[in-house]
Design an enzyme around this catalytic site. Structure first.
Site, PDB file in Angstrom:
ATOM      1  N   GLU A   1       0.805  -1.220   0.000  1.00 19.52           N
ATOM      2  CA  GLU A   1       0.000   0.000   0.000  1.00 19.52           C
ATOM      3  C   GLU A   1       0.841   1.275   0.000  1.00 19.52           C
ATOM      4  OE1 GLU A   1      -3.832  -1.926   2.348  1.00 19.52           O
ATOM      5  OE2 GLU A   1      -2.311  -0.870   3.499  1.00 19.52           O
TER       6      GLU A   1
ATOM      7  N   ASP B   1     -11.859  -7.342  -2.291  1.00 20.39           N
ATOM      8  CA  ASP B   1     -12.734  -8.508  -2.179  1.00 20.39           C
ATOM      9  C   ASP B   1     -14.096  -8.013  -1.721  1.00 20.39           C
ATOM     10  OD1 ASP B   1     -13.041  -8.981   0.943  1.00 20.39           O
ATOM     11  OD2 ASP B   1     -10.941  -8.470   0.576  1.00 20.39           O
TER      12      ASP B   1
END
Length: 270
Positions: free
Chosen positions: A47, A238
Site C-alpha cells: 500500500e 474482495d
C-alpha cells in the site's frame, strides 16, 4: 570646540550604527515559512511501496519501530509510513505524524472488503465517516461501536472525515479508474478480517458501512481529537464474503496500485 567634537562623535556613532544594522540585514538569511507536510499512511508494504518509489529528496526517520519517509511527492511535502496492520499500529503511527512531523492533513490509503451492494472488486470507497465496529461494551447497555463519552445515548461513535476532501478525492478517483467507480460512504474498522456473511450483514445493518478494514477508524479517531483533517481511501480487493480469502490475494496488488495512483493525483491538488 569641545561641543563640536561631541556632536561629531555622536553623528559618527549614529552613522556606523545604521551601517552595521544594514549589514546585519544583508547577512541575515531569509526566514522561510515552514511547510506542513501531508501525512500518508498505508498498513502494508504493497500500500506504500509505489508511493515511496516516487519520493524525491528523501529523509528517513525511525521511531517506535516505524520508518517515516519524508520527501516530495508531485512537488508537495509529504511523510509516508507503513503503519502495520491493526488499529493500535495505525493509531500509534498517526499520533507520531501529528506530534513529530506536524502534518497538515492525513491520508490513509489501502485496500478493503466491500460491503455496499453495488460495489465490485476494483471500485473505491472514500470515507465520509468511520466507526470502530469491534468496540463492544454492549454489556453496559451501549451499542457496538460506542466509545465512552464520545457519542450520546450509547449510540455508535462515528468519526467524521473531511467533506471537501472526500468530494475532491472521489472526483480524482473517478478520473483514475477505468472500469470501476468511486463511492463515498462509511468505513468500518476492526481487528478482524471480514470474510463472514453474518458479520458483513451486521456491519451493513448497524452502520450502513460501505467497506470493512482494520485501520481507518483508528486513524480518524486520532485525527479527530487532534483537529487534523483526514480522509480514508479504500480500493476494494474482495467483497467480504465466504470467498474473501481467495479473491483478496488475487486483487490486493492491483487494488493497492489504484489507491497509490489516486493518492498521487490527490496530493497535486492539496
Amino acid at each position: 570646540m569641545k561641543k563640536i567634537l561631541v556632536i561629531m562623535m555622536a553623528l559618527f556613532a549614529i552613522l556606523t550604527g545604521c551601517s552595521s544594522n544594514e549589514k546585519a540585514k544583508e547577512e541575515a538569511p531569509e526566514k522561510k515559512e515552514q511547510v506542513q507536510p501531508i501525512g500518508i499512511i498505508g498498513a502494508m508494504d504493497s500500500e506504500v511501496k509505489t508511493l515511496k518509489s516516487k519520493l524525491e529528496n528523501v529523509k528517513v526517520t525511525k521511531k517506535a519501530g516505524l520508518e517515516f519517509h519524508a520527501g516530495e511527492l508531485n512537488g508537495k511535502s509529504v511523510v509516508i509510513v507503513q503503519s502495520g496492520v491493526g488499529k493500535v499500529n495505525a493509531a500509534l503511527c498517526t499520533q507520531i505524524l501529528i506530534d513529530d512531523f506536524n502534518v497538515s492533513t492525513l491520508i490513509n490509503s489501502g485496500v478493503a472488503g466491500g460491503l455496499y451492494s453495488e460495489l465490485k472488486v476494483g471500485d473505491v470507497v472514500v470515507s465520509n465517516r468511520a466507526v470502530e465496529h469491534d468496540m463492544d461494551i454492549t454489556a453496559f447497555g451501549h451499542k457496538k461501536g460506542y466509545i465512552s463519552d464520545m457519542s450520546e445515548n450509547g449510540e455508535p461513535t462515528y468519526f467524521e472525515t473531511d467533506k471537501e476532501l472526500a468530494e475532491k478525492t472521489q472526483k480524482v478517483a473517478n478520473e483514475v479508474l477505468k472500469d470501476n467507480k468511486a463511492y463515498i460512504g462509511t468505513i468500518a474498522s476492526g481487528d478482524i478480517f471480514v470474510s463472514n456473511a453474518d458479520l458483513k450483514a451486521e456491519l451493513i445493518k448497524d452502520h450502513d458501512a460501505y467497506a470493512a478494514e482494520m485501520e481507518g477508524a483508528a486513524i480518524a479517531h486520532v485525527a479527530s481529537v487532534n483537529n487534523v483533517p483526514v480522509i480514508i481511501i479504500r480500493s476494494i480487493s474482495d467483497l467480504a464474503n465466504g470467498e474473501a480469502d481467495v479473491t483478496y490475494e488475487e486483487f490486493e496488488i492491483k487494488a493497492a496500485e489504484n489507491s497509490a495512483e489516486i493518492v498521487m493525483n490527490l496530493v497535486k491538488q492539496l
